[in-house]
Design a protein around this motif. Sequence first.
Motif, PDB file in Angstrom:
ATOM      1  N   ARG A  95       8.565   6.741  -4.013  1.00 43.08           N
ATOM      2  CA  ARG A  95       7.348   6.663  -3.206  1.00 43.08           C
ATOM      3  C   ARG A  95       7.546   5.720  -2.023  1.00 43.08           C
ATOM      4  O   ARG A  95       8.340   4.801  -2.096  1.00 43.08           O
ATOM      5  CB  ARG A  95       6.172   6.206  -4.046  1.00 43.08           C
ATOM      6  N   THR A 136      -2.337   6.496   0.978  1.00 45.04           N
ATOM      7  CA  THR A 136      -3.527   5.940   0.345  1.00 45.04           C
ATOM      8  C   THR A 136      -4.043   4.789   1.184  1.00 45.04           C
ATOM      9  O   THR A 136      -3.406   4.373   2.163  1.00 45.04           O
ATOM     10  CB  THR A 136      -3.232   5.443  -1.081  1.00 45.04           C
ATOM     11  N   HIS A 137      -5.190   4.248   0.803  1.00 44.28           N
ATOM     12  CA  HIS A 137      -5.777   3.121   1.517  1.00 44.28           C
ATOM     13  C   HIS A 137      -6.019   1.947   0.585  1.00 44.28           C
ATOM     14  O   HIS A 137      -6.822   1.060   0.888  1.00 44.28           O
ATOM     15  CB  HIS A 137      -7.095   3.533   2.179  1.00 44.28           C
ATOM     16  N   HIS A 138      -5.334   1.950  -0.557  1.00 44.49           N
ATOM     17  CA  HIS A 138      -5.544   0.891  -1.537  1.00 44.49           C
ATOM     18  C   HIS A 138      -4.442  -0.155  -1.393  1.00 44.49           C
ATOM     19  O   HIS A 138      -3.256   0.147  -1.532  1.00 44.49           O
ATOM     20  CB  HIS A 138      -5.502   1.478  -2.953  1.00 44.49           C
ATOM     21  N   TYR A 175       6.103   2.962   0.839  1.00 48.08           N
ATOM     22  CA  TYR A 175       5.157   1.847   0.858  1.00 48.08           C
ATOM     23  C   TYR A 175       5.183   1.174   2.217  1.00 48.08           C
ATOM     24  O   TYR A 175       6.193   1.208   2.941  1.00 48.08           O
ATOM     25  CB  TYR A 175       5.512   0.808  -0.214  1.00 48.08           C
ATOM     26  N   CYS A 204       0.859  -1.177   0.000  1.00 43.12           N
ATOM     27  CA  CYS A 204       0.000   0.000   0.000  1.00 43.12           C
ATOM     28  C   CYS A 204       0.895   1.227   0.000  1.00 43.12           C
ATOM     29  O   CYS A 204       1.843   1.313   0.801  1.00 43.12           O
ATOM     30  CB  CYS A 204      -0.922   0.002   1.219  1.00 43.12           C
ATOM     31  N   GLU A 205       0.621   2.143  -0.896  1.00 45.34           N
ATOM     32  CA  GLU A 205       1.398   3.376  -0.946  1.00 45.34           C
ATOM     33  C   GLU A 205       0.991   4.257   0.220  1.00 45.34           C
ATOM     34  O   GLU A 205      -0.200   4.415   0.529  1.00 45.34           O
ATOM     35  CB  GLU A 205       1.172   4.085  -2.274  1.00 45.34           C
TER      36      GLU A 205
END
Length: 1429
Positions: A432, A407-409, A434, A403-404
């Motif tokens: 980024r 975010t919540h994905h 993670y 998950c990045e």
Amino acid sequence: MQKPDSGSARRSLEPNAPTWQWTRTKKLSAMLFRCLEPGEYCALCSHVLVGLYCSSHDVVRGLMEAQEEEVTEEGINYVAMRNLFVREAREAMEVKVEKKTRSKHVRESAVRLEMSRTVNPFHSFVNEWLEFRKKMNPDSLTHRPEFIVKPRGQTVWEGKDVKLHCTVAGWPKPRIAWYKNNVLIDAKAHPEKYTAESNYNMHSLEIKNCDFFDTAKYHVSALNVKGETSAVASVVVKSRSFYVSVDGFSPEHGVTFETTIIDKFEVAFGSEGETLSLGCTVIIYPTVKKYQPEVVWYRNSVPLKPSKWVHTHWSGERAVLTLVHLNKEDEGMYTLRVNTKSGYDTYAAYVFVRDADVEVEGVPVAPLDVRCHDANKDYVVVTWKQPAVEGSSSILGYYIDRCEVGTHHWAQCNEVPVKYARFPVTGLVEGRSYVFRVRAVNKAGVSRPSRISEAVVAMDPSDRAPGPSAPWTGMIKFTEEDPTVGVVPGEPTDVVVTEATKSYVVLAWKPPAQRGHEGVMYYIEKRISGTDTWQRVNTGMPVKSPRFALFDLAEGKSYSFRVRCCNSAGVGEASESTGEVIVGDKLDLPSAPGNPVATRNTDTSVVVFWGASKDVQHLVGYYIECSVVGTDVWMPCNNKPVKQTRFVCHGLITGANYVFKVKAVNAAGYSQSSPNSDAVVVQAAICKWVPLTVPGKPTGVTLLEAFKDYMVLGWNAPANNGGADIRGYFVDYRTVKGGVAGKWHEMNHQALTTTSYKAENLKERLFYQFQVRAVNMAGVSKPSLPSAPLECKEWTITVPGVPVGLHVLEIRDTSVVVLWEPPVFDGRSPVNGYYLDVKEASAGEECWKGVHEKVNKMKYMKVTGLKGGASYVFHVRAQNLVGVGKPSAVLGPILAQTRPGTKEIYVDVDDDGVISMVFECSEMMEGSEFVWSKNYKEITDTSRLTIISERGKSRAIFNSPSLEDLGTFSCVVTNTDGISSSYTLTEEGLKRLLDISHDHKFPVIPFKNEMAMELLEKGRVRFWTQVEKCTSDCQVEYVFNDVIISQGKKYTMNFDKSTGIIEMFMDSLEVTDEGTFTFNLVDGKAKGTTSLVLIGDEFRELQKKSEFARAEWVRKQGPHFVEYLDFSVTPDCDVLLKCKVIETNVNNYKDDEDAKKIERQDGELTFNIGKISKHDAGVYEVFLKDERGRDKSTFNLTDAGYQAVMNELFRVIANSSSEIKVLSTEHGIVLYSTVTYYHEDLRVGWLHKDGKIAASERVKSGVTGDQLWLKINEPTEKDKGKYSMDIFDGKDGVKRAFDLTGQAWQELSLMIDTCTFISCLDRARVVGGLPDVVAIQEGKSLNLTGNVWGEPVPEVSWTKNEKQLVSDDHYKLKFEHNKFASITIAAVTTADSGKYALVVKNKYGTEAGEFTVSVYNPEEEESKEEKKD
């Protein structure tokens, strides 16, 4: 203008901005220019060297920052000008790269220099400054940083400041960065903690108000365009809380703090997702205003820091730890430590975290401890630990989610579950952050996700260097002669496979040495073994980091890998390839742990011990499971793996009966579970109460060291502790003046915990006496005997003081072990050894003698050679470099006598191969304990030994026996009269025990005979073996070529367990039966294997024999030969052909005439060939037949068969030869030997004096009838000697000898003289009647008569070609009137041509009348004449 490549720095700036240029000359010097107006230039710096890193903007910006610092130091004018340049540079639009020839570059430089002198007077100042720089830096060439003075490690008290210094040289001036445990220190962001300074190449880092967490390794890194170097220094921060006075007094506050922890938290249980609080009340006495202790919480000995999962609170009286949203990572031993100025106090208890309820029945629980490693822009390696509960079926693998941050994905990283608890995640976006989590999957479904990992950035480590940087704009120009531009990088080195599983392979390598000023990137290539084709793996984008993970490889296949470097100039040569790597899991599953042993602890807990897994790699830990007896339901005792081999299982049902098992886990997965422990009832251990008494008196009060105002005393502990541990000692003293002793006074009001004491505040030159009392739970003992009067004055001796604490162990009839402690006073140099002296207690002082000659460096020694029943005393002397000190206080008397019932340590190897030492004691008292030591030092580290003691027996189990365990192990039983024993483990003994352990762990069924094979009737094959012993449970597995076979049409098996014979039968051997036959035996834990390999020529030979045996059996079902046709030679030299048959009809061979010669008797057929000749050669056959069938036997009497018969005939003839005899004749002598029969092919040789006799007129050899002779005419003295005759017997030969010397020669001479006349008259002779040659026409009859003379009448015989003739229908031989011998040949043929002889013989000699017969055919003669014409 050339377009910048991908390696060049590019920025988008405002349009119509002026252009900057950076030009490098052949000498690598650089010049920076500003365009004020079109055609106007300003030379700024012609000797400042700046490197170009096209691949890293941060490095370039960092180097510019270093340049800015340098100019700042050298003048404010340069600073103003630099700021002007930087401001205008920000307005530049783009970076341009222009390539010029050297000649054009020189011309433009000259023009610019001239314009700079005339256009702007400011440039003259700059030039003067540059000239000054040249003088100060005569060497304008760059060089990498170098530490002139490196930072030094320091130790500092808590709360103090510390400063690290270093001096660095390098050009251009290096940029300095400080790191703490490899983490960059940002001093500007934390000015209250750090101050970093740099002045004139001298750099420093100041750390303020040091605390415990400042203990670390500090690195300083220096970087410029030529390279980087670093140095390291360690800083250790000591806590004053840990360094207190002996009595705990705090000079700072003037009191001694006493800490008491009450309202303690107990063993706690929580479930995932819950919040749990732990707390204790802490009482500090006395209370000091504004003083607070240091309160630290630990989990598994690791300090806890406040975080979103961990909250701590200290109210001044109560310490509370709150664990928010529990996870299995939170399970462990929690310790509260309270540090004061007088010491510290701790309390600890275990926290168990149970799994949350699963959503689907049978799915596994969540994994735990997810971590990230080796983070770079290409991939991140994620690791985790397997859960304790796999669910209703084994875990098939794991899914990794990412998950990045922000975010919540959540995205699943792998499509197929991975079995290995380590996985490299790719496909990340560079720069980024993670987080990751892991889910387990089995047949029932997928588990809940684990706790998320810490955030990690997808970025190469080289790109993470923080810090501001000045903008860099302008045109970059290179001359053609610049050697660093356009350099294709070299090849990487040391390419290795760091990880290899069936899911992926990770490569690592070192960057090339040749790479120019640009950064390099990498291409990875692979090749399948057995091919010559290399395939590029990352065709789309090269990687920047020197590590790479490869996926989509075929499991089980073998690959090779190599790496290429690339930059803007091109792709370099490939590195050397790795060796062949087979894709598959390299890490093996751990072996099963040893048998667990469960012992009672409390009403709700049990202590479990077990043996460590053998030869396990990267062990994560162990999971313990328990089950109530009779339920077969297993529950986890811990949800976080533990690495030690001892665990206390809490939360059990009081009174229930439990069994336990253990399994190990590593990244590859779970081991097999250990065997179940013996059942144990959960209840508290019960101890009987035994009345306690005060301890005995201490002994041996001696002076150890003396100064002006204090003395150090030492004494021995009492032999009897009264049934409880000694808690301390009290020392009393009194003065002695003029031989008169004063009153006793107490010296210490608090009990001492050691057997030595520093008596202070004494008066110099005064004599004192001391006595000591011991104390335990029952009270204070009686005082010891007073010491001798001791004078308080400073010692000036240089040798060591006396050893202390002498005591004995392992008292036996002939030996005793003496132990001691080193002296308090070492003298002028440290103690380097000891001498032990002994004498009988009743002997005088002059009888002391040393136990050993060489110095003993140990603090113990075993004294042997004692007399049983005698008493001995001992003392010890210490030695240093100066000399040997005084002897210690006398120890003893010690009676050398073995106590009745004394037992020794013995070594035991159980059925599982576990090696242990066992010591038993039948005189245990309440409170007695077994204390194990190695080399007489108490064993506290349980990593090598696991000690289990119960019911008067103690067992020390070797966890992993190795050479580290060599030494002397001893065991002492406390609260007894010195019950002890020892065992010395040598290398030879360890090897023997390991062999026994292996045999017990992997027992082998012994075989009396290895597998053998034999052929049976009908061509059947029997494979068999026999074991020495087996039980009725023994099972056999029959295997052929790794395939298990069973009883059926082809195979018949039998196992007689009473005799141990194992059999397997096969009716025949076929081509498909070539291979390996194996019997695998299992008898409980014991195993045995025996094999027989039948391949190649051996198998084919056996197959032929089997087929022959079956054919023989079939043959014998009808008429057959019991013995096949063979030959023999009779003593009369007749050749017989024989065979033995079952009575039936016989078809014979040759013709009917020959069939008449067959004799039959008792089923034996005999055919008499008679005297064999070449005419008899041929193939002889015998046929048997009746209504049941037929059989045939053949004997080939040609070539080899004929020669074999002849050799046997020659042997019979040779063995029939008589000894050599001598016969005198009128001409000389004849040496002869008689044989049964003579054959023309028989080879006979005569020797004289071992030399072959050459034929001559005087000496001749020959054969007449059955007589082999050598004739010597007119013998002389030279003919004396040894004569021998060699007769070939088909192999070596038979030799007959006659010695014609001495008496034999004289008698022979006399016989020759005497018998010459007689022999002339009476010798057998042919006196006439025979022609020399006879020619006769074929078909006629020939009749010849010879006249014979001799007395007595001679024997007459006829020979043809030296072969004796026999009278028959063709040859008719007659001897009439003892005078006329005739021969008649009827109907002669050409076969009758030859050399004939009439041989006559009597005792006086033998003579032959020879003639030749020639038979001709008139028709043949006429045809010959016609041909001549």
